[in-house]
Design an enzyme around this catalytic site. Structure first.
Site, mmCIF file in Angstrom:
data_model
loop_
_atom_site.group_PDB
_atom_site.id
_atom_site.type_symbol
_atom_site.label_atom_id
_atom_site.label_comp_id
_atom_site.label_asym_id
_atom_site.label_seq_id
_atom_site.Cartn_x
_atom_site.Cartn_y
_atom_site.Cartn_z
ATOM 1 N N CYS A 138 0.882 -1.179 0.000
ATOM 2 C CA CYS A 138 0.000 0.000 0.000
ATOM 3 C C CYS A 138 0.915 1.224 0.000
ATOM 4 O O CYS A 138 1.980 1.183 -0.612
ATOM 5 C CB CYS A 138 -0.989 -0.033 1.164
ATOM 6 S SG CYS A 138 -0.262 -0.181 2.805
ATOM 7 N N ASN A 139 0.553 2.288 0.671
ATOM 8 C CA ASN A 139 1.384 3.499 0.658
ATOM 9 C C ASN A 139 2.685 3.340 1.431
ATOM 10 O O ASN A 139 3.656 4.024 1.161
ATOM 11 C CB ASN A 139 0.612 4.699 1.206
ATOM 12 C CG ASN A 139 -0.325 5.278 0.185
ATOM 13 O OD1 ASN A 139 -0.054 5.226 -1.011
ATOM 14 N ND2 ASN A 139 -1.452 5.803 0.638
#
Length: 187
Positions: A138-139
């Site tokens: 993800c981020n």
């Protein structure tokens, strides 16, 4: 009136028993004792950051508790260059929402938004069943979507159950190194 209510109750009871029996017999049945919505846990610092080694060890231990492994940037680079990617045996999954995914993602990464699984699972399940190794990101940093997605998707990947990785550095770490990115849909 009383007879109608009894008949309705009998139909509901028989239907519920038939549904539970079908679920128990199905190889894809839902495990009724599984927690499909685990409580989020605090995220440790990503690999490659200035976090102490014990933070990474704690993250790796937490992931191992779910049957997952921790991937660093080198592991993701190896997966990007693995010839098995061409046959779908190595799968990289972006666990971010549409806006972030469309703006930029790792080359060839397929999207899976953990908060909207019904929109992605029909297309993703066949790929998961073929995969022998899966990396989910993800981020990065305090983003836990990759871990939550990995716990969910691992169930659909019988050939990769022991090879599901979470890239804790995620998109932020990948892009900070200047590695290639794609925009729009995966190619």
């Amino acid at each position: 009136m009383k007879r109608t209510l009894l008949e309705a109750f009998a139909i509901i009871a028989i239907g519920a028993m038939a549904a539970l029996a079908a679920n128990a017999l199905s190889p894809r049945g839902l495990r009724l004792t599984r927690d499909y919505f685990p409580a989020p846990t605090p995220r440790m610092a990503a690999p490659g950051s200035n976090a102490p080694a014990d933070s990474l060890a704690a993250l790796a231990a937490r992931l191992a508790g779910h049957g997952l492994k921790l991937a660093d940037t080198n592991r993701v680079l190896q997966a990007q260059n693995d010839p098995r990617r061409a046959t779908g045996q190595v799968l990289i999954i972006d666990a971010r929402d549409d806006q972030h995914y469309q703006t930029g993602h790792l080359p060839g990464a397929v999207q899976f938004d953990y908060y909207r699984p019904e929109a992605f699972l029909p297309q993703l399940i066949p790929a998961l069943q073929l995969a022998r190794e899966i990396i989910i990101y993800c981020n990065g940093g305090d983003c836990e979507d990759s871990e939550l997605a990995a716990v969910m998707l691992r169930e659909f990947a019988p050939n990769a159950r022991d090879a599901v990785y979470v890239y804790a550095g995620g998109y932020a770490e990948w892009s900070s190194h200047g590695y290639p990115l794609e925009k729009g849909a995966a190619k």
